[in-house]
Write a protein that holds these residues in place. Structure first.
Motif, PDB file in Angstrom:
ATOM      1  N   ALA A   1       0.822  -1.218   0.000  1.00  0.00           N
ATOM      2  CA  ALA A   1       0.000   0.000   0.000  1.00  0.00           C
ATOM      3  C   ALA A   1       0.853   1.265   0.000  1.00  0.00           C
ATOM      4  N   ILE A   2       1.866   1.307   0.874  1.00  0.00           N
ATOM      5  CA  ILE A   2       2.648   2.545   0.963  1.00  0.00           C
ATOM      6  C   ILE A   2       3.543   2.714  -0.271  1.00  0.00           C
TER       7      ILE A   2
ATOM      8  N   CYS B   1       1.376   4.137  -2.890  1.00  0.00           N
ATOM      9  CA  CYS B   1       1.227   5.568  -2.611  1.00  0.00           C
ATOM     10  C   CYS B   1       2.443   6.335  -3.105  1.00  0.00           C
TER      11      CYS B   1
ATOM     12  N   LEU C   1      -3.639   7.654   1.706  1.00  0.00           N
ATOM     13  CA  LEU C   1      -3.821   6.309   2.245  1.00  0.00           C
ATOM     14  C   LEU C   1      -4.977   6.343   3.236  1.00  0.00           C
TER      15      LEU C   1
ATOM     16  N   HIS D   1       1.494   9.355   4.348  1.00  0.00           N
ATOM     17  CA  HIS D   1       0.424   9.162   3.367  1.00  0.00           C
ATOM     18  C   HIS D   1      -0.964   9.227   3.999  1.00  0.00           C
ATOM     19  N   SER D   2      -1.077   8.892   5.273  1.00  0.00           N
ATOM     20  CA  SER D   2      -2.356   9.053   5.969  1.00  0.00           C
ATOM     21  C   SER D   2      -2.691  10.535   6.125  1.00  0.00           C
TER      22      SER D   2
ATOM     23  N   ARG E   1      -3.765   6.893  -5.024  1.00  0.00           N
ATOM     24  CA  ARG E   1      -4.514   6.903  -3.776  1.00  0.00           C
ATOM     25  C   ARG E   1      -4.921   5.467  -3.487  1.00  0.00           C
TER      26      ARG E   1
END
Length: 335
Positions: free
Chosen positions: A16-17, A20, A64, A58-59, A25
């Protein structure tokens, strides 16, 4: 592209990261409420270098996000990356969670746009075809290649360098059902920065891709076992181990990548994959005596570690050393 990663464990969060970092997204979906709550607080599922900082970054940017709703996300996504664990307590493969998640994803697929379902989880030989056949059976109303593709995309994410391994692989393996142009196109878009750096993409059948990954790990296991046995010969004849190893690598023309002495291979991925390769061969009526020998050699290597350590500490013949002779050993890292 709308991308969902299903599974918030080690492989899922690394995937996921990194996606990103590629500019997408990404939604992370996990049905474990406790794990999801931790991720929302930017608490990493592992101590892997860089993950904590990337989660926070990213949050905070909104790139994310997290959810438990697998059905809506699967329906709306262009790519669903499946990173559900298949590991049992004894390091054998357990496909039950993966099959359960794949069923939920399949029944939720849209009939109005194409969705690439990318299985990042490492699976045994033959599992890709079974998963694809299950999807066809569940959704006879949608067409493979037009509405969806089931793609296997195994890799090796080493602890300590997982982010680099994801973003700078030696090769990208893409397993498909038939020669699917839509599957190829989806993977080239998903991994556009990797493709731009001229990393080779191997697009082949599920079984071929599964053999490539497990065979590569099996070859590494054979090389490690051979290096360790060379080390034993060196210790008995007085040869200089380090010079001998370097000389062997030089004479191999660079073919012996990873030819180093070690305490044996362990962890989760290597032992499970090597055993799985041997078991798959047996189920097909083939005999992998070299792999079996590497497995046995590794068992002996691990068993030999204790007396070697005791000898280095000067307590080879003493079961319980005295306080005066007792030495302290520090271990850095508990993987």
């Amino acid at each position: 592209m709308v991308i969902t990663v299903v599974g918030g464990g080690f492989v899922g969060i690394v995937s996921a990261i990194c996606l990103c970092e590629f500019g997408f997204r990404v939604w992370v979906c996990d049905e474990d409420s406790d794990r999801l709550d931790q991720l929302k607080k930017n608490v990493s599922p592992s101590d892997e270098p860089g993950i904590g900082q990337a989660l926070t970054k990213h949050s905070a940017s909104g790139q994310l996000t997290f959810s438990r709703d697998i059905h809506d996300l699967a329906r709306e996504s262009d790519v669903v990356v499946v990173a559900v664990s298949t590991l049992k307590a004894n390091n054998d493969a357990d496909m039950s969670d993966l099959h359960s998640v794949m069923r939920k994803i399949t029944i939720s697929l849209s009939n109005t746009h194409h969705t690439a379902v990318v299985i990042k989880t490492n699976i045994p030989i033959g599992a890709g075809s079974i998963i694809a056949n299950n999807a066809r059976f569940l959704r006879t109303d949608i067409k493979l290649g037009e509405h969806y593709d089931i793609i296997t995309n195994p890799g090796i994410l080493r602890e300590g360098s997982a982010i680099q391994d994801f973003m700078e692989p030696d090769v990208v393996l893409v397993g498909t059902s038939g020669d699917s142009d839509s599957a190829k196109n989806s993977m080239m878009k998903l991994y556009a920065p990797i493709a731009a750096s001229a990393v080779p993409f191997v697009v082949a059948s599920y079984e071929t891709v599964e053999i490539i990954r497990s065979g590569a790990i099996g070859f590494s296991a054979v090389v490690m076992a051979y290096a360790n046995e060379i080390a034993d010969v060196c210790s008995r004849c007085g040869a200089d181990l380090n010079i001998a190893i370097k000389g062997i690598v030089s004479n191999s023309g660079g073919r012996l990548k990873g030819f180093e002495v070690s305490p044996g291979f362990g962890g989760t991925s290597y032992p499970r994959t090597v055993r799985g390769l041997s078991d798959s061969a047996k189920s097909l009526g083939a005999n992998m005596s070299i792999i079996d020998a590497a497995i046995e050699s590794n068992k002996l290597r691990i068993a030999s570690i204790k007396p070697r350590i005791m000898k280095l500490l000067g307590n080879a013949d003493v079961e319980t050393p005295s306080a005066e002779t007792r030495k302290k050993v520090a271990i850095l890292g508990l993987s």
